[in-house]
Design an enzyme around this catalytic site. Sequence first.
Site, PDB file in Angstrom:
ATOM      1  N   HIS A 191      46.375  38.297  41.323  1.00  0.00           N
ATOM      2  CA  HIS A 191      46.111  37.007  40.667  1.00  0.00           C
ATOM      3  C   HIS A 191      45.952  37.212  39.156  1.00  0.00           C
ATOM      4  O   HIS A 191      46.435  36.408  38.347  1.00  0.00           O
ATOM      5  CB  HIS A 191      44.829  36.388  41.207  1.00  0.00           C
ATOM      6  CG  HIS A 191      44.938  35.792  42.573  1.00  0.00           C
ATOM      7  ND1 HIS A 191      45.866  34.832  42.900  1.00  0.00           N
ATOM      8  CD2 HIS A 191      44.196  36.001  43.708  1.00  0.00           C
ATOM      9  CE1 HIS A 191      45.712  34.473  44.162  1.00  0.00           C
ATOM     10  NE2 HIS A 191      44.711  35.175  44.678  1.00  0.00           N
ATOM     11  N   HIS A 234      49.187  37.579  37.435  1.00  0.00           N
ATOM     12  CA  HIS A 234      49.820  36.262  37.332  1.00  0.00           C
ATOM     13  C   HIS A 234      49.264  35.522  36.117  1.00  0.00           C
ATOM     14  O   HIS A 234      50.017  34.923  35.326  1.00  0.00           O
ATOM     15  CB  HIS A 234      49.571  35.487  38.620  1.00  0.00           C
ATOM     16  CG  HIS A 234      50.484  34.327  38.831  1.00  0.00           C
ATOM     17  ND1 HIS A 234      50.373  33.479  39.913  1.00  0.00           N
ATOM     18  CD2 HIS A 234      51.522  33.840  38.111  1.00  0.00           C
ATOM     19  CE1 HIS A 234      51.300  32.540  39.848  1.00  0.00           C
ATOM     20  NE2 HIS A 234      52.002  32.735  38.764  1.00  0.00           N
ATOM     21  N   HIS A 276      44.417  42.867  45.657  1.00  0.00           N
ATOM     22  CA  HIS A 276      44.793  41.466  45.852  1.00  0.00           C
ATOM     23  C   HIS A 276      44.372  40.616  44.651  1.00  0.00           C
ATOM     24  O   HIS A 276      45.186  39.887  44.073  1.00  0.00           O
ATOM     25  CB  HIS A 276      44.140  40.932  47.127  1.00  0.00           C
ATOM     26  CG  HIS A 276      44.377  39.477  47.381  1.00  0.00           C
ATOM     27  ND1 HIS A 276      45.347  39.007  48.235  1.00  0.00           N
ATOM     28  CD2 HIS A 276      43.753  38.360  46.890  1.00  0.00           C
ATOM     29  CE1 HIS A 276      45.329  37.686  48.246  1.00  0.00           C
ATOM     30  NE2 HIS A 276      44.358  37.270  47.436  1.00  0.00           N
ATOM     31  N   GLU A 277      43.114  40.693  44.285  1.00  0.00           N
ATOM     32  CA  GLU A 277      42.627  39.859  43.186  1.00  0.00           C
ATOM     33  C   GLU A 277      43.292  40.236  41.868  1.00  0.00           C
ATOM     34  O   GLU A 277      43.504  39.385  41.001  1.00  0.00           O
ATOM     35  CB  GLU A 277      41.103  39.957  43.077  1.00  0.00           C
ATOM     36  CG  GLU A 277      40.355  39.393  44.266  1.00  0.00           C
ATOM     37  CD  GLU A 277      40.697  37.938  44.576  1.00  0.00           C
ATOM     38  OE1 GLU A 277      41.070  37.197  43.628  1.00  0.00           O
ATOM     39  OE2 GLU A 277      40.610  37.534  45.746  1.00  0.00           O
TER      40      GLU A 277
END
Length: 683
Positions: free
Chosen positions: A474, A477, A470-471
């Site tokens: 980020h 991104h 999940h991280e």
Amino acid sequence: MATDNPLLSPSPLPYRLPDYPAIRPEHYLPAFEEAFALHKAEVAEITRNAEEPTFENTLMALEESGRLLGDLARTFYTVSSADATDEIQRIEETLAPLMAAHQDSIQLDSALFGRIRSLYEKAGDLGLDEEQRYLLERHHTEMSHAGAGLDDAAKTRLTELNQRLSTLTTQFEKNLLADTNDLAVVFDDASELDGLTEGEISAAAQAAADRDLEGKYVVTLTLFTGHPYLSTLTRRESRRRIMDASRARGSRGNEHDNRAVLLEIVRLRAERAELLGYPSHAAYVTSDETAGSPEAVHSLLRELAAPARRNAEREREALQAIIDAEPEPFLLEAHDWAFHTEKVRAAQYDLDTTALRPWFEAERVLQDGVFRAATDLYGVTFVEREDLPAYHPDARVFEVFNADGSALGLYILDLYTRDTKRGGAWMNSIVSQSRLRGTNPVVVNNLNVPKPAAGQPTLLTLDEVTTLFHEFGHALHGLFATVTYPHFAGTNVFRDFVEFPSQVNEMWIYWPEILDSYARHVETGEKLPVGVVEKLRATESFNQGFATSEYLAASWLDQAWHSLSSEEASRDIDVAEFEASALADIGLDNPVVPTRYSSTYFAHVFSGGYSAGYYSYIWSEVLDADTVEWFRENGGLRRENGDRFRERLLGVGGSKDPLAAYRDFRGRDAEIQPLLERRGLVA
């Protein structure tokens, strides 16, 4: 500028990575003073310009301004969140109101706003490209939203509110960190930790040794209410002690009590919203998000709460049936849920997820899972740079390259928990990408995995594997956003959109070739058995009643606090009673399914950037679930799919309306049905 302060000179390291070994705490405040003054001078030069405002002499000049301050802030706040020593905490307390006052001096500058407004009113005649037009629109909207159009008296009060709120949110985080450390649970004997792995027990022993408690065992607390160890600890009393400690944080009546702090935060946020022309802080926040209004948020949360509550009740009944069949039955309590959930999972699916940790060795998950998925999908590669120092010895630096071999940026991973690190997991940028400034990104992922004793492997839980993927979403991104203007860099998108890319990246956890690559036994190297993989996929919606309910409860608490009017927030409020009433209102007042965060340790909304915005995870998940369907329909882990997702969504950063970017990628708006099916919320 002072040449003996490394913060006031360009970093000599690649990618402008701060030279952390050369930086001492006493360097920060003088550097900030210099940076504040320089930024004000740069803005003053814009507003003193006697020429008619143009995009170049106003917007572009504004984007060029504040570079030193931005670099310095990212450098400092990386440390203050991940390695907050007492000295760093004192600096942050001093800095908080100064930073708030400086931000207001720019955002509320009437002359600057006047120039931007004049450009906004004739935007169609300026010959701007798409990114330039959106930059002008966002600056005008954000300054209006911040209060630039208020009269002088209102601005003075607004500045007072913002400074006080910055102090309070810093105090909230400081109190939470201190109380979390104080409430770490000390066990006298390893037998009290029966059910934990050898590595987890060694981590508890190491945590005790770090506190000069030789021969004992310390279990540190996670940010959220539950704890990974609750699923495996066989002793009910040990589970109870951990759960009680977690739920007590910030509400014990000691010097770290957060109740008065959060009540003042709520009151001042409500007053600020009223000053800005909004009925509540939630209305103020959502007015400049994709949701548009708190009513839209409340509608979604209520729509999901009823089926989630029903599912949780069915799950509770199944758990109680398992307990009733035991030699000494008892009534299920919150600290029993995770442990007996694993029993139900084993009974229904013949699967014990706690026994899978030997297949989730951290280095292999990182290299052959997280990095491998990114390489297969986007063509990027990662090379560790042991020659580049980070802000803490545990933080590792990797250089990232595009498929054509060109340099992309740096990725830093800080995996382990420590007393100076705030709870939870997060991504932040140290350096932001910008064509205007000629910079490449440097991004950080922080987790809070217990560190085993030297020589012991780090074995992750399935939840920790999910968090890492999940991280890293980020981080991708932040790495992939390719924009001209710093205002749009990285993850600078609407709050209720920012979780979307990170949630999409979780899909690769169970993707066959990725799972086969990283899920290898730490000792034998054998793959996770095919039967186990099939069971994992079959249980993706297992226990979703609990997971959805605890999340929705926290989201509703956030909305309840921040939907108060200024008058309502000024009344005498008992925090516990308010929570109980709010959760009863949405039907999520289930004592065995506590809210993921209670108010006194709800860092996301009282010291982070998610106030009135914790709904963002489920809001973004609508887009995420719909995107996963698109990947499956189009062949999954293929370079052309990754290139499309990177180009049309990740790569635009904040330079385009996010829902327009989504439509460009998907060909239509997102549909909610995939989310309902994923979470088992269909009829």
